[in-house]
Write an enzyme that holds these catalytic residues in place. Structure first.
Site: not given
Length: 436
Positions: A43, A127
């Site tokens: 990201h 994550e």
């Protein structure tokens, strides 16, 4: 009758070869339906990347892109447009807000949304979970503990370890290439996975069967950087393609080591202590330690008259005390190594041939003095400018430092039964990894 005969053939092994060929053909057909390339993208820059204090009041899943992060996503969209060309694309994205915003930023940058045939939001590639909120100072304290425990196994309170993330990421990869993509009603030329830095490293660990030690050498790619995997139908596997990755190199990996030189001596006190402990271990005479300890006690207290109660010593028949002696010898051996060694950092660790910890001369051009962390290009320049190491003056390379006992280092570094089997396994891993 025919059915009974066929069943007898199956049970008797008469159709084993045919069944094996069918299995191989099924595997081939499955791989033929997989995308030519799989792109792993981190990201863009998030709020948490620039301000760690935000974790005290905002959940990790809700962190958004910064303005710079959105710019990075748009730039990545332009790059990836060229990479996928006219391919039909399958997208997998983490459900965290920063990854979803990254995908939207890719579209704004020119990534062809019209060519995206499916978007799969998958929680398995989120994550690492660090707990609901992270109090001030927790990150620094965790980093210190993690350095001792190891990046892969360390677990913060109420959080996941990297090993936990590896399990779910491994399941994701197996499902992606074994079930989701081959069985989809459409065929895709490219697959884009928008995820997180640690998640990407653990996915590569799964794909290329890295050891825990190798995983812990690899650094995250930068925000909106990507790693491209190309399909090799001949071997039915994916390989990293540096030239179509961004930046155009293998994942950056460094490892701290300690090089022990023949000419360097440990301190006199360390040598004397080791000699004393070895002598005692061989003889089992507790008087050796008693006399030596009394001598040290007199020196420390200035007591020359021998008055006062003598120190007490454990009895030789108590197993626990022998264990303490063994531990003391091992720790002193380790100290002796460290006093005779100089710290170095191995660069571009993934490019070292397997088995990596058995290499020496191949390290030339990959070493810099000290244990330092700087930008990749700066470290590579330092390695190019460094004076060549005189390998005939090197006694051994300590790849493990204080995290492993002296006994363990000797087991790891010396050849012995089963070593050739280990090498074959490592070579197989190197073949799977292509240029790794």
């Amino acid at each position: 009758v025919g059915g009974v005969a066929l069943l007898a053939d199956v049970r008797g092994g008469g159709l084993d070869q045919a069944l094996e060929e069918i299995s191989r053909r099924q595997l081939y057909l499955r791989w033929r339906r997989l995308p030519e390339k799989i792109v792993l993208l981190r990201h863009g820059q998030s709020e948490g990347n620039v301000d760690r204090s935000i974790y005290t009041s905002k959940g990790d899943a809700h962190l958004e892109l910064t303005p710079k992060g959105l710019q990075q996503a748009r730039a990545a969209g332009s790059r990836l447009k060229e990479l996928v060309g006219g391919d039909h694309v399958f997208v997998v994205v983490s459900p965290f807000e920063r990854t979803l915003q990254t995908l939207l930023g890719l579209y704004q940058g020119g990534f062809p949304e019209s060519q995206v045939g499916a978007v799969h939001v998958c929680s398995q590639i989120r994550e690492q979970e660090f707990g609901n909120f992270q109090s001030v100072g927790l990150h620094e304290a965790a980093r210190a503990e993690q350095a001792v425990v190891g990046r892969f196994y360390y677990r913060r309170p109420n959080a996941e370890s990297s090993a936990d993330v590896y399990d779910r990421v491994g399941s994701f990869w197996t499902e992606l290439i074994g079930d989701i993509l081959p069985k989809h009603e459409k065929s895709f030329g490219s697959c884009l996975v928008v995820t997180h830095g640690l998640t990407m490293r653990l996915m590569l660990m799964k794909i290329f069967q890295w050891s825990v030690e190798t995983f812990e050498t690899v650094w995250n790619v930068g925000n909106c950087c990507h790693i491209t995997l190309w399909k090799d139908m001949g071997q039915m596997e994916y390989r990293v393609c540096p030239n179509s990755s961004f930046p155009k190199h293998l994942p950056w990996a460094t490892r701290p080591i300690w090089i022990v030189f023949k000419s360097r001596r440990a301190s006199d006190s360390t040598e004397e202590k080791l000699e004393l402990l070895r002598k005692f271990k061989f003889s089992g005479d507790w008087g050796i330690l008693r006399d030596q300890s009394a001598e040290h006690l007199q020196e420390e207290e200035g007591a020359n008259d021998g008055s006062g109660p003598p120190p007490t010593y454990a009895h030789a028949d108590v197993p626990g005390h022998w264990l303490e002696i063994d531990r003391a010898i091992d720790q002193t051996e380790n100290k002796r190594i460290s006093e005779r060694a100089e710290p170095y950092t191995v660069l571009d660790y993934l490019t070292i041939p397997q088995p990596r910890t058995m290499q020496r001369e191949v390290l030339e051009g990959r070493l810099i003095k000290g244990h330092i962390t700087q930008a990749r290009e700066i470290m590579l320049q330092q390695a190019r400018e460094a004076e060549p190491l005189k390998w005939d003056e090197v006694e051994m390379i300590d790849w493990w430092g204080s995290r492993m006992s002296y006994q363990g280092k000797m087991l790891r570094s010396q050849a012995g039964p089963g070593r050739e089997v280990g090498r074959r396994i490592s070579d197989f891993a190197a073949q799977r990894q292509g240029s790794f």
